[in-house]
Design an enzyme around this catalytic site. Structure first.
Site, mmCIF file in Angstrom:
data_model
loop_
_atom_site.group_PDB
_atom_site.id
_atom_site.type_symbol
_atom_site.label_atom_id
_atom_site.label_comp_id
_atom_site.label_asym_id
_atom_site.label_seq_id
_atom_site.Cartn_x
_atom_site.Cartn_y
_atom_site.Cartn_z
ATOM 1 N N ARG A 1 0.832 -1.200 0.000
ATOM 2 C CA ARG A 1 0.000 0.000 0.000
ATOM 3 C C ARG A 1 0.867 1.250 0.000
ATOM 4 N NH1 ARG A 1 -1.974 0.714 4.400
ATOM 5 N NH2 ARG A 1 -1.184 -1.118 5.512
ATOM 6 N N ARG B 1 1.832 -12.444 -0.559
ATOM 7 C CA ARG B 1 0.574 -12.609 0.164
ATOM 8 C C ARG B 1 -0.324 -13.683 -0.450
ATOM 9 N NH1 ARG B 1 -0.937 -9.375 4.861
ATOM 10 N NH2 ARG B 1 0.594 -7.710 4.929
ATOM 11 N N HIS C 1 -8.701 -3.050 13.926
ATOM 12 C CA HIS C 1 -7.692 -3.747 13.105
ATOM 13 C C HIS C 1 -7.167 -4.913 13.938
ATOM 14 C CE1 HIS C 1 -3.666 -3.616 10.675
ATOM 15 N NE2 HIS C 1 -4.541 -4.410 10.120
ATOM 16 N N ASP D 1 -8.260 -10.092 10.413
ATOM 17 C CA ASP D 1 -7.740 -8.732 10.235
ATOM 18 C C ASP D 1 -8.669 -7.565 10.593
ATOM 19 O OD1 ASP D 1 -5.284 -7.380 9.248
ATOM 20 O OD2 ASP D 1 -6.612 -6.529 7.750
ATOM 21 N N SER E 1 0.724 -4.277 10.780
ATOM 22 C CA SER E 1 1.042 -5.247 9.737
ATOM 23 C C SER E 1 2.277 -6.079 10.098
ATOM 24 C CB SER E 1 1.296 -4.481 8.444
ATOM 25 O OG SER E 1 1.499 -5.375 7.410
ATOM 26 N N LYS F 1 -8.214 -2.407 2.305
ATOM 27 C CA LYS F 1 -8.018 -1.457 3.385
ATOM 28 C C LYS F 1 -8.799 -0.158 3.143
ATOM 29 C CE LYS F 1 -5.632 -3.139 6.801
ATOM 30 N NZ LYS F 1 -5.394 -4.567 6.610
ATOM 31 N N LYS G 1 -1.263 -11.110 13.563
ATOM 32 C CA LYS G 1 -2.717 -11.256 13.681
ATOM 33 C C LYS G 1 -3.198 -12.502 12.941
ATOM 34 C CE LYS G 1 -3.662 -7.216 11.922
ATOM 35 N NZ LYS G 1 -2.274 -6.790 11.730
ATOM 36 N N THR G 2 -2.785 -12.635 11.687
ATOM 37 C CA THR G 2 -3.240 -13.772 10.889
ATOM 38 C C THR G 2 -2.629 -15.068 11.422
ATOM 39 O OG1 THR G 2 -3.485 -12.378 8.938
ATOM 40 C CG2 THR G 2 -3.331 -14.740 8.549
HETATM 41 N N1 LIG Z 1 6.856 -15.278 17.173
HETATM 42 C C1 LIG Z 1 6.110 -14.986 16.132
HETATM 43 N N2 LIG Z 1 4.809 -14.656 16.286
HETATM 44 C C2 LIG Z 1 4.040 -14.324 15.227
HETATM 45 N N3 LIG Z 1 4.468 -14.317 13.949
HETATM 46 C C3 LIG Z 1 5.755 -14.656 13.723
HETATM 47 C C4 LIG Z 1 6.625 -14.997 14.787
HETATM 48 N N4 LIG Z 1 7.837 -15.275 14.269
HETATM 49 C C5 LIG Z 1 7.732 -15.119 12.944
HETATM 50 N N5 LIG Z 1 6.480 -14.752 12.583
HETATM 51 C C6 LIG Z 1 6.053 -14.433 11.198
HETATM 52 O O1 LIG Z 1 5.606 -13.093 11.187
HETATM 53 C C7 LIG Z 1 4.571 -12.923 10.245
HETATM 54 C C8 LIG Z 1 3.310 -12.397 10.901
HETATM 55 O O2 LIG Z 1 2.473 -11.962 9.859
HETATM 56 P P1 LIG Z 1 0.896 -11.941 9.861
HETATM 57 O O3 LIG Z 1 0.412 -12.286 8.508
HETATM 58 O O4 LIG Z 1 0.331 -12.743 10.981
HETATM 59 O O5 LIG Z 1 0.718 -10.385 10.110
HETATM 60 P P2 LIG Z 1 -0.603 -9.580 10.363
HETATM 61 O O6 LIG Z 1 -0.522 -9.025 11.747
HETATM 62 O O7 LIG Z 1 -1.752 -10.418 10.048
HETATM 63 O O8 LIG Z 1 -0.399 -8.365 9.338
HETATM 64 P P3 LIG Z 1 -1.359 -7.705 8.209
HETATM 65 O O9 LIG Z 1 -2.256 -6.746 8.936
HETATM 66 O O10 LIG Z 1 -0.420 -7.019 7.315
HETATM 67 O O11 LIG Z 1 -2.107 -8.780 7.554
HETATM 68 C C9 LIG Z 1 4.328 -14.277 9.618
HETATM 69 O O12 LIG Z 1 5.050 -14.346 8.433
HETATM 70 C C10 LIG Z 1 4.887 -15.235 10.680
HETATM 71 O O13 LIG Z 1 5.330 -16.442 10.122
HETATM 72 O O1 LIG Z 2 -3.254 -3.864 3.730
HETATM 73 C C1 LIG Z 2 -2.363 -4.657 3.447
HETATM 74 O O2 LIG Z 2 -1.673 -4.613 2.461
HETATM 75 C C2 LIG Z 2 -2.129 -5.788 4.366
HETATM 76 C C3 LIG Z 2 -2.637 -5.550 5.692
HETATM 77 O O3 LIG Z 2 -3.508 -6.250 6.162
HETATM 78 C C4 LIG Z 2 -2.070 -4.441 6.479
HETATM 79 O O4 LIG Z 2 -1.137 -3.782 6.022
HETATM 80 O O5 LIG Z 2 -2.559 -4.225 7.602
HETATM 81 CA CA LIG Z 3 -2.966 -10.519 8.103
HETATM 82 MN MN LIG Z 4 -4.052 -5.756 8.225
#
Ligand SMILES: Nc1ncnc2c1ncn2[C@@H]1O[C@H](COP(=O)(O)OP(=O)(O)OP(=O)(O)O)[C@@H](O)[C@H]1O
Ligand SMILES: O=C([O-])CC(=O)C(=O)O
Ligand SMILES: [Ca+2]
Ligand SMILES: [Mn+2]
Length: 665
Positions: free
Chosen positions: A183, A449, A347, A384, A365, A328, A369-370
Site C-alpha cells: 500500500r 501474500r 484492526h 484482520d 502489519s 483497506k 494477527k493472521t
Molecule cells: N513469534 C512470532 N509470532 C508471530 N508471527 C511470527 C513470529 N515469528 C515469525 N512470525 C512471522 O511473522 C509474520 C506475521 O504476519 P501476519 O500475517 O500474521 O501479520 P498480520 O498481523 O496479520 O499483518 P497484516 O495486517 O499485514 O495482515 C508471519 O510471516 C509469521 O510467520
Molecule cells: O493492507 C495490506 O496490504 C495488508 C494488511 O492487512 C495491512 O497492512 O494491515
Molecule cells: Ca494478516
Molecule cells: Mn491488516
C-alpha cells in the site's frame, strides 16, 4: 483385426504394408469379433454433435435458476428473470456513468470473446441498457460486464489475458500486482466537505490527507472513462460485516480478473438469493489501477491516487494495482460508518475457544494477527478486521490475507493448506516447470501474500460472529528486543499501548520500507482510522470494562538483542504464551514488575524457557539493554505527547490514568 501398434490400420498389417505381423517385436493383440463382424475401437455411444463448436457447447450447462421466483422477497421480488437482469445492468451502467455526459455506458453481460453473447443493436434489446442521447464515440461502444464470476471463470480470464498469471502446483492463482507490491498511504486522499470537516481526524498525525470534491470528480471521471474505454470490466457485488443488522453492500468495478478474484475471496460472498435482491450498493470502488492519475491535477503528488469520498460513498483508485488498497480502503469506510452506530471497528484478528471464549489480536502489519488467530485448536472468526457491537464481535470480511514470506508447512499448516484452488497468491516466485512456490524467495517483494476465503481454514466459525471478548491481546513486533514476550496489562496500560500502537514495521507491506524500524500507529492502524484515535480508544475502554476483558502485550519480535544481534521470538514460544492466555492459566501466574515500562511479567509459562520471560536475561550486554530500554521508552513518551491533552471517555480520571500508564523514568 488387431492393430499391431505400428500405426497401421488394423487388417492391413501383414498384407498391404508388407510387414509380417509379429515381426516388429510387439506382441500380437487379438480383438474379439463382434457379432456383426465389424470391429469398433470403442463401445460407447457417439457424441450428439455435428461440429466441434457444437461439442464444446454441450460441455457448458446453463446455470440453474437460483431461486424459484415465487416467494422471493426484496428489491427485485415479482420480477421476471429478464427484467431482473435488465435492472442489474441498469444499476451497473449507472455506476459507470460519466457525470459530465450524464449517461451510463452501454453495458452487456458476458465475455466479449464469446461470440453468441455479443450484442447486435437491432436484435438483442433485452440484454443491454440503452442510454439517453449522448454524442460521443464512447456512447457507441459496449462495455462488457463480467458480473460476480466464479473463481474458475476468473482463473481463465486471468490466465488468458493477464501477464504474470499462472496456476501453482497446489492450484492457487499466482499473480503480479505490478509496480506496487504494497500500500502507499501517502497517496490516500479524503474529500473534505462540510460534513467530514468536523467529523474526521485531520492534520498532524492523521492519515486523512484532504482533497476537494471537484478534484475527486476529476479523478472519478478519469477512472470511469478509463474503465469504459475497455472492452470489459469486472463487477463484484458483495457484503461487508457478518453482523446482519450492520451489513454493508459494496460494489467493486475493476479491470483485472486478479482484482475481482481477490475481492471475491476477501469480501463476504452473497448467496445466489442475496445477489438477486442486491439492488443498489451502499459503497462503490472504481479500481482503475493500471491507469495513472494526472499529476497536473491539484493535490496529486505522484501518479498514484487512492481517493475516498464518504458523501458520495465512492472510492477511486488510480495508479496502483496492489489489491490491498481495496481491502483497506473499505476498512477505512467501516471505521467511519460503524462508530456512527456505536460500533467499534478494529484492526484485529479474532478467534474463539471451544467454550466460547473470544480473543482479539491487535497489531500492525506483520505482527502476527493472521498467524496467531489461525490456531488449529480454536475457531477462526477472522484474521484482520472486526466490529465489536453490543451483541459481540463480527468479522467485516469473508476472507484472510496472510503474509507468505518464509511460510512453512510445519509452523503454519492451516495457512499452507489454504493455498489451493481459488486462492490468489501475490508476487510469489515459483519454479517455471513444476510451479512449486518458493516461499523464501523475495525477488519480487518481501510482502508476498495469499488471499483465500475464510472457509479454507478448516475450523473457521461461519457465520463469523462471536460473543464479547475475554482477552484483548496487543501484538508488537519489537525490533529493539526489550519488550517482554508477554505482559499482563491494566485497563489504563491497555489503553496506553492501544493508542500508542507500537511495532517495528516489518519490511514490505508499505512501499519503501526495507528494514524493520520503530513505528507508532494509533489504534494499531492509524492508516485506516477516520476519526480521532481517542474516539476508538474510549469505546474500547468502555467495552473492555463492561465485559471484563483482560489486556495483554505480546512481543512477537526480537529477543536476545535488537534487530541484527538478537533473533525473532520463536513462533512455537509465542503460541505457548497465547495458549496460556486462552486457557486462563496465565491470569493466575506469579508476576513481577519491569522497570521503565512498569509491565507485569509472569515468572513462568508452560512450554516457554523461563529465562526469556524477562528480556534482561537474554541480553549479554546489560548496559546496552538498559540504554536500549530507555531509548524505546523515550520514543514512546515523545509519541504520546500529542495525546496528553486529549480527554478519553467522559471523565479526566481515565485520561490521567492512561498517561500515567506509560513508561516512567
Ligand atoms: N513469534 C512470532 N509470532 C508471530 N508471527 C511470527 C513470529 N515469528 C515469525 N512470525 C512471522 O511473522 C509474520 C506475521 O504476519 P501476519 O500475517 O500474521 O501479520 P498480520 O498481523 O496479520 O499483518 P497484516 O495486517 O499485514 O495482515 C508471519 O510471516 C509469521 O510467520
Ligand atoms: O493492507 C495490506 O496490504 C495488508 C494488511 O492487512 C495491512 O497492512 O494491515
Ligand atoms: Ca494478516
Ligand atoms: Mn491488516
Amino acid at each position: 483385426m488387431a492393430s499391431t501398434g505400428n500405426g497401421n490400420v488394423s487388417g492391413v498389417t501383414g498384407k498391404g504394408s508388407g510387414v509380417p505381423a509379429g515381426r516388429n517385436g510387439l506382441p500380437k493383440i487379438s480383438t474379439q469379433k463382434r457379432q456383426s463382424g465389424i470391429c469398433h475401437d470403442d463401445s460407447s455411444a457417439p457424441v450428439k454433435a455435428q461440429t466441434i463448436d457444437e461439442l464444446h457447447s454441450l460441455q457448458r450447462k446453463k446455470s440453474a435458476p437460483t431461486t424459484p421466483l415465487d416467494g422471493v422477497q426484496g428489491a427485485f421480488a415479482n420480477l421476471s428473470e429478464d427484467e431482473r437482469q435488465k435492472q442489474q445492468l441498469q444499476s451497473i451502467s449507472a455506476s459507470l456513468a460519466s457525470l459530465t455526459r450524464e449517461t451510463g455506458p452501454k453495458v452487456v453481460r458476458g465475455d466479449p470473446a464469446r461470440r453468441p453473447e455479443t450484442p447486435r443493436v437491432a436484435h438483442a434489446p433485452d440484454h443491454y441498457f440503452t442510454p439517453a442521447y449522448s454524442a460521443s464515440d464512447s456512447s457507441l461502444k459496449f462495455t462488457h460486464v463480467l458480473y460476480n464470476l466464479s473463481p474458475a471463470e476468473l482463473y481463465e480470464q486471468a490466465i488468458k489475458y493477464e501477464q504474470g498469471s499462472f496456476i501453482t502446483s497446489s492450484g492457487a492463482l499466482a499473480t503480479l500486482s505490478g509496480a506496487k507490491t504494497g500500500r502507499t498511504p501517502k497517496d490516500k486522499r479524503v474529500v473534505r466537505d462540510d460534513a467530514t470537516e468536523d467529523e474526521l481526524w485531520w492534520g498532524k498525525g492523521s492519515p486523512n490527507i484532504e482533497m476537494d470534491e471537484h478534484t475527486f470528480m476529476v479523478n472519478r471521471e478519469r477512472a470511469v472513462d478509463y474503465l469504459n474505454s475497455l472492452e470489459k470490466v469486472f463487477v463484484n457485488d458483495q457484503f461487508l460485516n457478518w453482523d446482519p443488522e450492520n451489513r454493508i453492500k459494496v460494489r467493486i468495478v475493476s479491470a483485472r480478473a486478479y482484482h475481482s478474484l481477490f475481492m471475491h475471496n476477501m469480501c463476504i460472498r452473497p448467496s445466489p438469493e442475496e445477489l438477486e435482491n442486491f439492488g443498489t450498493p451502499d459503497f462503490t470502488i472504481y479500481n482503475a489501477g493500471q491507469f495513472p492519475c494526472n499529476r497536473y491535477t491539484h493535490y496529486m503528488t505522484s501518479s498514484t491516487s487512492i481517493d475516498l469520498n464518504l458523501g458520495r460513498r465512492e472510492m477511486v483508485i488510480l495508479g496502483t494495482q496492489y489489491a490491498g488498497e481495496m481491502k483497506k480502503g473499505l476498512f477505512g469506510v467501516m471505521h467511519y460508518l460503524m462508530p456512527k452506530r456505536q460500533i467499534l471497528s478494529l484492526h484485529s484478528g479474532c478467534n474463539m475457544g471451544k467454550d466460547g471464549d473470544v480473543a482479539l489480536f491487535f497489531g500492525l502489519s506483520g505482527t502476527g494477527k493472521t498467524t496467531l488467530s489461525t490456531d488449529h485448536n480454536r475457531y477462526l472468526i477472522g484474521d484482520d478486521e472486526h466490529c465489536w457491537s453490543d451483541k459481540g464481535v463480527s468479522n467485516i470480511e469473508g476472507g484472510c490475507y496472510a503474509k507468505c514470506i518464509d511460510l512453512s508447512k510445519d509452523k503454519e499448516p492451516d495457512i499452507w493448506n489454504a493455498i489451493k484452488f481459488g486462492t490468489v497468491l501475490e508476487n510469489v516466485v515459483f519454479d517455471e516447470h513444476t510451479r512449486e512456490v518458493d516461499y523464501l524467495d523475495k525477488s519480487v517483494t518481501e510482502n508476498t501474500r495469499a488471499a483465500y476465503p475464510i472457509e479454507y481454514i478448516p475450523n473457521a466459525k461461519i457465520p463469523c460472529v462471536g460473543p464479547h471478548p475475554k482477552n484483548v491481546i496487543l501484538l508488537a513486533c519489537d525490533a529493539f528486543g526489550v519488550l517482554p514476550p508477554v505482559s499482563k496489562l491494566s485497563l489504563a496500560q491497555t489503553m496506553y499501548h492501544f493508542i500508542s500502537g507500537y511495532t517495528a514495521l516489518v519490511a514490505g507491506t508499505e512501499e519503501g520500507v526495507k528494514e524493520p524500524r520503530a513505528t507508532f500507529s494509533a489504534c494499531f492502524g492509524a492508516a485506516f482510522i477516520m476519526l480521532h484515535p481517542t474516539k476508538y480508544a474510549a469505546m474500547l475502554a468502555t467495552k473492555m470494562e463492561k465485559h471484563g476483558a483482560t489486556g495483554w502485550l505480546v512481543n512477537t519480535g526480537w529477543s536476545g538483542g535488537s534487530y541484527g544481534a538478537g533473533s525473532r521470538m520463536k513462533l512455537a514460544y509465542t503460541r505457548k504464551i497465547i495458549d496460556a492466555i486462552h486457557s486462563g492459566k496465565l491470569l493466575s501466574a506469579n508476576y513481577k514488575k519491569t522497570e521503565v515500562f512498569g509491565l507485569e511479567i509472569p515468572t513462568e509459562v508452560e512450554g516457554v524457557p523461563s529465562e526469556i520471560l524477562d528480556p534482561v536475561n537474554t541480553w549479554s550486554n546489560k548496559k546496552a539493554y538498559k540504554e536500549t530500554l530507555l531509548t524505546l521508552g523515550g520514543l514512546f513518551k515523545d509519541n504520546f505527547e500529542v495525546f496528553v491533552n486529549h480527554k478519553i471517555g467522559k471523565d479526566d480520571k481515565l485520561t490521567q490514568e492512561i498517561v500515567a500508564a506509560g513508561p516512567n523514568f
